[in-house]
Scaffold this motif. Structure first.
Motif, PDB file in Angstrom:
ATOM      1  N   ASP A   1       0.837  -1.210   0.000  1.00  0.00           N
ATOM      2  CA  ASP A   1       0.000   0.000   0.000  1.00  0.00           C
ATOM      3  C   ASP A   1       0.865   1.251   0.000  1.00  0.00           C
ATOM      4  OD1 ASP A   1      -2.414  -1.370   0.019  1.00  0.00           O
ATOM      5  OD2 ASP A   1      -2.730  -1.146   2.175  1.00  0.00           O
TER       6      ASP A   1
ATOM      7  N   TYR B   1       1.252   4.419  -2.748  1.00  0.00           N
ATOM      8  CA  TYR B   1       1.047   5.848  -2.506  1.00  0.00           C
ATOM      9  C   TYR B   1       2.217   6.679  -3.014  1.00  0.00           C
ATOM     10  CZ  TYR B   1      -3.067   4.976   0.358  1.00  0.00           C
ATOM     11  OH  TYR B   1      -4.305   4.602   0.792  1.00  0.00           O
TER      12      TYR B   1
ATOM     13  N   GLU C   1      -6.228   4.992  -6.220  1.00  0.00           N
ATOM     14  CA  GLU C   1      -6.686   4.263  -5.028  1.00  0.00           C
ATOM     15  C   GLU C   1      -7.227   2.888  -5.398  1.00  0.00           C
ATOM     16  OE1 GLU C   1      -7.399   3.057  -1.258  1.00  0.00           O
ATOM     17  OE2 GLU C   1      -6.170   4.749  -1.917  1.00  0.00           O
TER      18      GLU C   1
ATOM     19  N   ARG D   1      -4.347   0.603  -6.141  1.00  0.00           N
ATOM     20  CA  ARG D   1      -3.706   0.123  -4.901  1.00  0.00           C
ATOM     21  C   ARG D   1      -4.530  -0.999  -4.275  1.00  0.00           C
ATOM     22  NH1 ARG D   1      -2.228   5.448  -4.619  1.00  0.00           N
ATOM     23  NH2 ARG D   1      -4.137   6.127  -3.577  1.00  0.00           N
ATOM     24  N   ARG D   2      -5.844  -0.809  -4.222  1.00  0.00           N
ATOM     25  CA  ARG D   2      -6.712  -1.837  -3.649  1.00  0.00           C
ATOM     26  C   ARG D   2      -6.663  -3.112  -4.484  1.00  0.00           C
ATOM     27  NH1 ARG D   2     -12.363  -0.100  -3.419  1.00  0.00           N
ATOM     28  NH2 ARG D   2     -12.616  -1.916  -2.114  1.00  0.00           N
TER      29      ARG D   2
END
Length: 172
Positions: A60, A64, A147, A150-151
């Protein structure tokens, strides 16, 4: 007369196997989760991880820290999944049209993590997600897509670890 040779030892899967894998193997596994070489190398470089949760947290964090170019490359490598073959023809047509409109507007495939969504609800979730996100400004959508990527990478990585290092699937 000797019997057949013993089977080749299998490499341990899961976190143990990931930690023990060569750097190239770890990076290849990670690239199957997110198509950013910088992300994969960063996550692989911090091995060994004490727990799966620690690995997922590192993945994660690395997500970012992707630069704009890294994110663009990772998003460009994603592909829209074909509609579910069992879906009604109208749903498949609507989904294809929505994907095409999204890709035309934003220049990359629509990404959405469906982790935790029941299989029977996935088509509706994807279609609703595309339709709601089509109205976004490009920078707003970039943040949302990052996002979701990333998930998605996190879910793919958790799945690869659960299956073992040698198992590869195109999508989580």
């Amino acid at each position: 007369m000797p019997g057949p040779p013993p089977p080749a030892p299998r490499r341990a899967g899961g976190l143990v196997g990931f930690n023990a894998a060569s750097r190239a193997e770890a990076v290849a596994l990670l690239l199957s989760c997110c198509h950013s070489l910088r992300w994969a190398e960063r996550v692989a470089a911090h091995r060994p991880y004490p727990t799966v949760d620690a690995l997922l947290a590192a993945a994660d964090e690395a997500g970012y820290d992707l630069s704009r170019a890294d994110l663009d490359g990772a998003l460009a490598a994603e592909s829209s999944l074909p509609p579910h073959p069992g879906a009604p023809p109208a749903a498949r047509t609507a989904l294809r049209a929505a994907h095409a409109a999204y890709e035309s507007s934003f220049g990359h495939a629509f990404v959405i993590s469906l982790d935790g969504v029941r299989p029977g609800e996935r088509l509706d979730q994807v279609l609703a997600g595309i339709r709601s996100r089509l109205g976004n400004e490009p920078e707003e959508e970039r943040v949302i897509a990052a996002e979701e990527l990333r998930r998605l990478a996190r879910a793919r990585l958790a799945l690869r670890l659960a299956e073992g290092l040698t198992t590869r699937h195109p999508e989580a």
